[in-house]
Design an enzyme around this catalytic site. Structure first.
Site, PDB file in Angstrom:
ATOM      1  N   TYR A   8     -24.830  87.773 -54.150  1.00  0.00           N
ATOM      2  CA  TYR A   8     -25.994  87.368 -54.938  1.00  0.00           C
ATOM      3  C   TYR A   8     -27.169  87.071 -54.021  1.00  0.00           C
ATOM      4  O   TYR A   8     -28.300  87.541 -54.251  1.00  0.00           O
ATOM      5  CB  TYR A   8     -25.657  86.146 -55.783  1.00  0.00           C
ATOM      6  CG  TYR A   8     -26.826  85.608 -56.562  1.00  0.00           C
ATOM      7  CD1 TYR A   8     -27.324  86.295 -57.665  1.00  0.00           C
ATOM      8  CD2 TYR A   8     -27.443  84.409 -56.202  1.00  0.00           C
ATOM      9  CE1 TYR A   8     -28.398  85.805 -58.392  1.00  0.00           C
ATOM     10  CE2 TYR A   8     -28.521  83.924 -56.917  1.00  0.00           C
ATOM     11  CZ  TYR A   8     -28.997  84.622 -58.008  1.00  0.00           C
ATOM     12  OH  TYR A   8     -30.067  84.137 -58.715  1.00  0.00           O
TER      13      TYR A   8
ATOM     14  N   SER B 225     -34.812  83.985 -56.155  1.00  0.00           N
ATOM     15  CA  SER B 225     -33.929  82.824 -56.224  1.00  0.00           C
ATOM     16  C   SER B 225     -33.977  82.109 -54.894  1.00  0.00           C
ATOM     17  O   SER B 225     -34.255  82.723 -53.849  1.00  0.00           O
ATOM     18  CB  SER B 225     -32.484  83.259 -56.518  1.00  0.00           C
ATOM     19  OG  SER B 225     -31.571  82.197 -56.303  1.00  0.00           O
TER      20      SER B 225
END
Length: 246
Positions: A157, A144
């Site tokens: 995250y 990501s």
């Protein structure tokens, strides 16, 4: 419509029931690869596989929870048993229940670590013995943009995705050149990931952050590009995000 590839591969895609995983399975099958779709939601997997086969592609499905190391190893062994080999694993399974640290959603932090980090490690551990025996293979990690930047609500995250990047880069450095290793790093993409968010502050932030989205197939195309290179070319990282994302 299925198109022929000169080098068809046996590809296992985790988290293939929706989003990037689904798009990747559909695209790679359309290009002539043998695709095995794995996820927990078997009814969704079956629907995607049926669509692939209706379009002339080759697809099989496996029920899989990537947080279970034994289950991942069994799944990879089953792919080898049924297809004779495994050429690629696309470690795509991931979750994104964003929240501020002071929300203290510890169970969600642990779940992200289990899926995004341990799940990746389980996939690597399961395929490496086969890749070494075969004399080659390709590990693809879907990370990501959060691996490269931290924003409010993304601390845990982003940490898991930086870990995913670091683990994959470490694997590249340690591996024989016959094992290729790629990290695909998406920006904001159409997916169900934002639906995992339970924290109200993070939900509000995400509505603004996700104004500009690209389709999941944009990431699938990047994965296809990495797989399609000749054996002496290793695409180490591709960052793909909306042109409007800054």
């Amino acid at each position: 419509m299925t198109t022929s590839t000169s080098n068809p591969k046996v590809v296992l895609v985790t988290g293939a029931s929706s989003g990037i995983g689904e798009a990747t399975a559909v695209r790679l099958a359309a290009e002539g690869h043998d695709v095995v779709l794995a996820a927990r939601r078997t009814e969704r997997l079956d629907a995607v596989a049926e669509r692939i086969r209706a379009d002339g592609g080759r697809a099989a499905t496996l029920s899989l929870d990537v947080t279970d190391a034994d289950a991942v190893r069994t799944a990879v062994d089953a792919v080898v048993r049924d297809h004779g080999r495994i050429d690629v694993i696309v470690n795509n399974a991931g979750i994104m229940p964003l929240s501020r640290l002071d929300a203290l959603l510890v169970d969600e932090w642990d779940q992200m670590i289990d899926v995004n980090v341990r799940g990746l490690l389980h996939g690597i551990a399961a395929v490496l013995p086969h890749f070494r025996r075969q004399g080659g293979g390709h590990v693809v990690t879907v990370a990501s943009i959060g691996a490269h930047e931290v924003y409010p609500t993304s601390a845990v995250y982003s940490a898991t995705k930086f870990a995913a990047w670091a683990i994959t880069e470490g694997l590249r450095m340690e591996s024989d050149p016959s094992i290729r290793v790629s990290t695909i790093t998406p920006g904001t993409v159409e997916s169900e990931l934002a639906e995992h968010i339970s924290d109200p502050d993070a939900q509000t932030y995400m509505k603004s952050f996700r104004r500009n989205l690209i389709p999941a197939d944009a990431i699938a195309r990047a994965i296809s590009f990495a797989l399609d290179q000749p054996a002496d070319v290793d695409v180490n990282e591709i960052i793909v995000r909306p042109a409007a994302q800054r």
